[in-house]
Enzyme design. Structure first.
Site, PDB file in Angstrom:
ATOM      1  N   HIS A 140       0.839  -1.208   0.000  1.00 55.56           N
ATOM      2  CA  HIS A 140       0.000   0.000   0.000  1.00 55.56           C
ATOM      3  C   HIS A 140       0.873   1.257   0.000  1.00 55.56           C
ATOM      4  CE1 HIS A 140      -3.982  -1.885   0.182  1.00 55.56           C
ATOM      5  NE2 HIS A 140      -3.272  -2.892   0.660  1.00 55.56           N
ATOM      6  N   ASP A 198       2.704   1.865  -3.315  1.00 54.70           N
ATOM      7  CA  ASP A 198       2.948   2.239  -4.718  1.00 54.70           C
ATOM      8  C   ASP A 198       2.040   3.369  -5.199  1.00 54.70           C
ATOM      9  OD1 ASP A 198       0.720   0.528  -4.741  1.00 54.70           O
ATOM     10  OD2 ASP A 198       1.409  -0.686  -6.430  1.00 54.70           O
ATOM     11  N   GLY A 211      -2.682 -12.769  -3.283  1.00 52.99           N
ATOM     12  CA  GLY A 211      -1.744 -11.662  -3.070  1.00 52.99           C
ATOM     13  C   GLY A 211      -0.459 -11.808  -3.864  1.00 52.99           C
ATOM     14  N   SER A 265      -0.467 -11.467  -7.275  1.00 52.17           N
ATOM     15  CA  SER A 265      -0.668 -10.743  -8.535  1.00 52.17           C
ATOM     16  C   SER A 265      -1.024 -11.611  -9.726  1.00 52.17           C
ATOM     17  CB  SER A 265       0.581  -9.955  -8.917  1.00 52.17           C
ATOM     18  OG  SER A 265       0.667  -8.835  -8.146  1.00 52.17           O
ATOM     19  N   SER A 266      -1.842 -12.633  -9.498  1.00 51.87           N
ATOM     20  CA  SER A 266      -2.283 -13.418 -10.649  1.00 51.87           C
ATOM     21  C   SER A 266      -3.069 -12.532 -11.613  1.00 51.87           C
ATOM     22  CB  SER A 266      -3.116 -14.618 -10.195  1.00 51.87           C
ATOM     23  OG  SER A 266      -4.206 -14.184  -9.414  1.00 51.87           O
ATOM     24  N   SER A 267      -3.793 -11.547 -11.084  1.00 55.07           N
ATOM     25  CA  SER A 267      -4.589 -10.688 -11.980  1.00 55.07           C
ATOM     26  C   SER A 267      -3.702  -9.811 -12.853  1.00 55.07           C
ATOM     27  CB  SER A 267      -5.583  -9.833 -11.207  1.00 55.07           C
ATOM     28  OG  SER A 267      -5.252  -9.720  -9.866  1.00 55.07           O
ATOM     29  N   GLU A 276      -5.339  -1.774 -15.953  1.00 56.07           N
ATOM     30  CA  GLU A 276      -5.983  -2.706 -15.011  1.00 56.07           C
ATOM     31  C   GLU A 276      -7.086  -2.029 -14.192  1.00 56.07           C
ATOM     32  OE1 GLU A 276      -3.329  -5.491 -13.083  1.00 56.07           O
ATOM     33  OE2 GLU A 276      -4.819  -5.884 -11.521  1.00 56.07           O
ATOM     34  N   ASP A 313       2.737  -4.200  -9.353  1.00 59.29           N
ATOM     35  CA  ASP A 313       2.598  -5.576  -9.830  1.00 59.29           C
ATOM     36  C   ASP A 313       3.001  -5.706 -11.293  1.00 59.29           C
ATOM     37  OD1 ASP A 313       1.531  -5.700  -7.352  1.00 59.29           O
ATOM     38  OD2 ASP A 313      -0.545  -5.941  -7.997  1.00 59.29           O
TER      39      ASP A 313
HETATM   40  C1  GLA Z   1      -2.204  -4.818  -5.053  1.00 59.99           C
HETATM   41  C2  GLA Z   1      -2.129  -3.668  -6.046  1.00 59.99           C
HETATM   42  C3  GLA Z   1      -0.758  -3.007  -5.995  1.00 59.99           C
HETATM   43  C4  GLA Z   1      -0.363  -2.644  -4.580  1.00 59.99           C
HETATM   44  C5  GLA Z   1      -0.565  -3.826  -3.635  1.00 59.99           C
HETATM   45  C6  GLA Z   1      -0.330  -3.452  -2.196  1.00 59.99           C
HETATM   46  O1  GLA Z   1      -1.373  -5.859  -5.415  1.00 59.99           O
HETATM   47  O2  GLA Z   1      -2.372  -4.133  -7.358  1.00 59.99           O
HETATM   48  O3  GLA Z   1      -0.747  -1.890  -6.852  1.00 59.99           O
HETATM   49  O4  GLA Z   1      -1.073  -1.509  -4.145  1.00 59.99           O
HETATM   50  O5  GLA Z   1      -1.869  -4.362  -3.755  1.00 59.99           O
HETATM   51  O6  GLA Z   1       0.977  -3.086  -2.021  1.00 59.99           O
END
Ligand code: GLA
Length: 460
Positions: A35, A37, A130, A132-134, A166, A177
């Site tokens: 939290h 970026d 958590g 980042s598969s998306s 995205e 990500d």
């Molecule tokens: C998700 C978001 C990122 C980042 C993280 C938390 O993965 O896609 O941009 O904010 O949460 O660090």
């Protein structure tokens, strides 16, 4: 990239022809700095050896057809056109739509007609975990769409384009990500800075392993956790609005307009202590109502809501009963960015102990100030600590998903056993007896820093 026979056979079954290319896009682990970026503060992720893979072939028309290799999720098909209407919120087809819409919007000035593609995909990334598969899916389909249309972007430009693209799915994320997925480097952690985006790869100390443990609490960022996630960027923007109004009264070197990421000793020419004293003298510790935040920001409630507080559905973030915790959110951002910088320096200097300690502190900050942990991740990181981890924290968007631990390679097997016994056995059996044993058996694994997304022709 291993050619995947299952994907190729599936492609033949579904599309009745041969795929001509293969591609992959990796997930990522963020070692420290969540939290941050979207506040333009640095982060420390790396692309991992788990990924979404695809085989594909260009089409002559503008249709994009994506099929899942195991039929679990079926197929999605749509046309590349100026405005691509989304599927329902949470539908997986919105990820390729997001990517294609992002590229089309960027290129529509120079080109009116686009080529589509057929693709079959498979993923070995945990979903809603958590990792980042998306974003990996967005990057993968964006990269394929660019390739079939002959569009070339420099890696950083493409990362930013995909980060903006995205948001089509409703999340208000930053760019970590996509940057990690595109710019990953074998064996390297990335120090990513924003505004301007910059990725610096560096090596990690020898003899250290990264162990991921999935809390098995699903943090579906496009479903239930969507508004939970988005509430954090919204609160950060509210806090920035208040600080932009009030901080110049007490900190003369600050230049408006600024984001939370601009509040650094380097930029302001004062010490961290002075920044903290100034910031926390103008923010009150308890919760803010909308009226209080608007008054502190010198705006009307309407203006504050419209300019800073809208969620993806266009409605303002509902006021929590305890008020908006602006003080704690800012404290997370300011202290976490310093931990990120210190952690990067420690890792580069081969000091894994210090890096690990900062990871534990980071988890506590996400829990107490960031407001994006959950009891299961808290329990898991504590169990990791007593199982011998040098450091452990929940990684990514939060509210569940995976934790990453820094473990001495020689102690990895005993570490994993203890996690299995104490978290998946004792703790989770007691708190979530409904979670099946199969999920638990594959929930702990080691990841290694790996290369970013790639495409290559399939040999016939
Ligand atoms: C998700 C978001 C990122 C980042 C993280 C938390 O993965 O896609 O941009 O904010 O949460 O660090």
């Amino acid at each position: 990239m291993a050619t995947n026979k299952i994907l190729i056979n599936k492609f033949r079954d579904v599309f009745g022809r041969r795929p001509t290319f293969e591609a992959f896009a990796p997930g990522r682990i963020n070692l420290i700095g969540d939290h941050l970026d979207y506040n333009n503060c640095p982060v420390l992720p790396f692309a991992v050896n788990l990924r979404i893979s695809a085989v594909f072939a260009p089409r002559e028309d503008n249709r994009i057809c994506v099929a899942d290799s195991v039929d679990r999720r079926g197929r999605r098909s749509f046309e590349a056109e100026e405005r691509i209407a989304p599927y329902e919120t949470g539908d997986w087809g919105n990820y390729p739509k997001a990517a294609v819409q992002g590229v089309v919007t960027d290129k529509i000035g120079e080109r009116r007609r686009f080529k589509g593609f057929d693709a079959v995909i498979a993923s070995d990334l945990p979903q809603a975990g958590g990792m980042s598969s998306s974003s990996a899916f967005v990057v993968l389909t964006g990269m394929i769409f660019c390739a079939v249309n002959g569009f070339e972007y420099p890696p950083l430009g493409f990362s930013s384009l995909m980060a903006a693209a995205e948001r089509y799915v409703g999340t208000q994320g930053g760019g970590m990500d996509q940057a990690a997925c595109v710019n990953g480097r074998n064996g390297k952690v990335l120090k990513i800075d924003f505004n301007p985006l910059c990725c610096r790869p560096f090596s990690v100390p020898d003899g250290i392993s990264f162990v991921v443990a999935d809390s098995l609490i699903k943090a579906q960022k496009t479903k239930a956790a969507l508004s939970l996630y988005n509430s954090k960027p919204v609160e950060s923007r509210m806090a920035a609005a208040v600080l932009n109004r009030r901080l110049p009264e007490v900190l003369k070197t600050v230049r408006q307009p600024f984001s939370l990421g601009d509040l650094t000793a380097e930029k302001l020419g004062v010490s961290d202590g002075e920044i903290d004293r100034a910031v926390f003298s103008v923010l009150k510790e308890g919760g803010y109502t909308y009226e209080e935040a608007a008054a502190a920001a010198g705006m009307s409630v309407d203006e504050l809501k419209r300019s800073r507080c809208l969620m993806s559905d266009g409605t303002p973030l509902p006021e929590p009963p305890e008020g908006f915790a602006l003080f704690r959110r800012v404290r997370h951002v300011l202290t976490e960015r310093r931990r990120v910088e210190r952690c990067a320096r420690a890792l580069e200097a081969g000091d894994a102990e210090t890096a690990g300690r900062l990871m534990f502190e980071s988890h506590a900050s996400g829990r107490d100030d960031g407001g994006f942990s959950c009891p299961e991740s808290d329990a898991l990181t504590e169990i990791a600590r007593s199982a011998g981890a040098l450091g452990s924290r929940q990684t990514g968007a939060g509210f569940g998903g995976c934790c990453v631990s820094l473990v001495r390679s020689g102690e990895m097997e005993t570490f994993k056993e203890k996690l299995m016994r104490d978290y998946y056995g004792t703790y989770l059996n007691r708190t979530h007896p409904e979670i099946p044993g199969g999920a638990k058996a594959s929930a702990v694994f080691t990841v290694v820093p790996s290369d970013g997304a790639r495409i290559r022709p399939l040999s016939v």
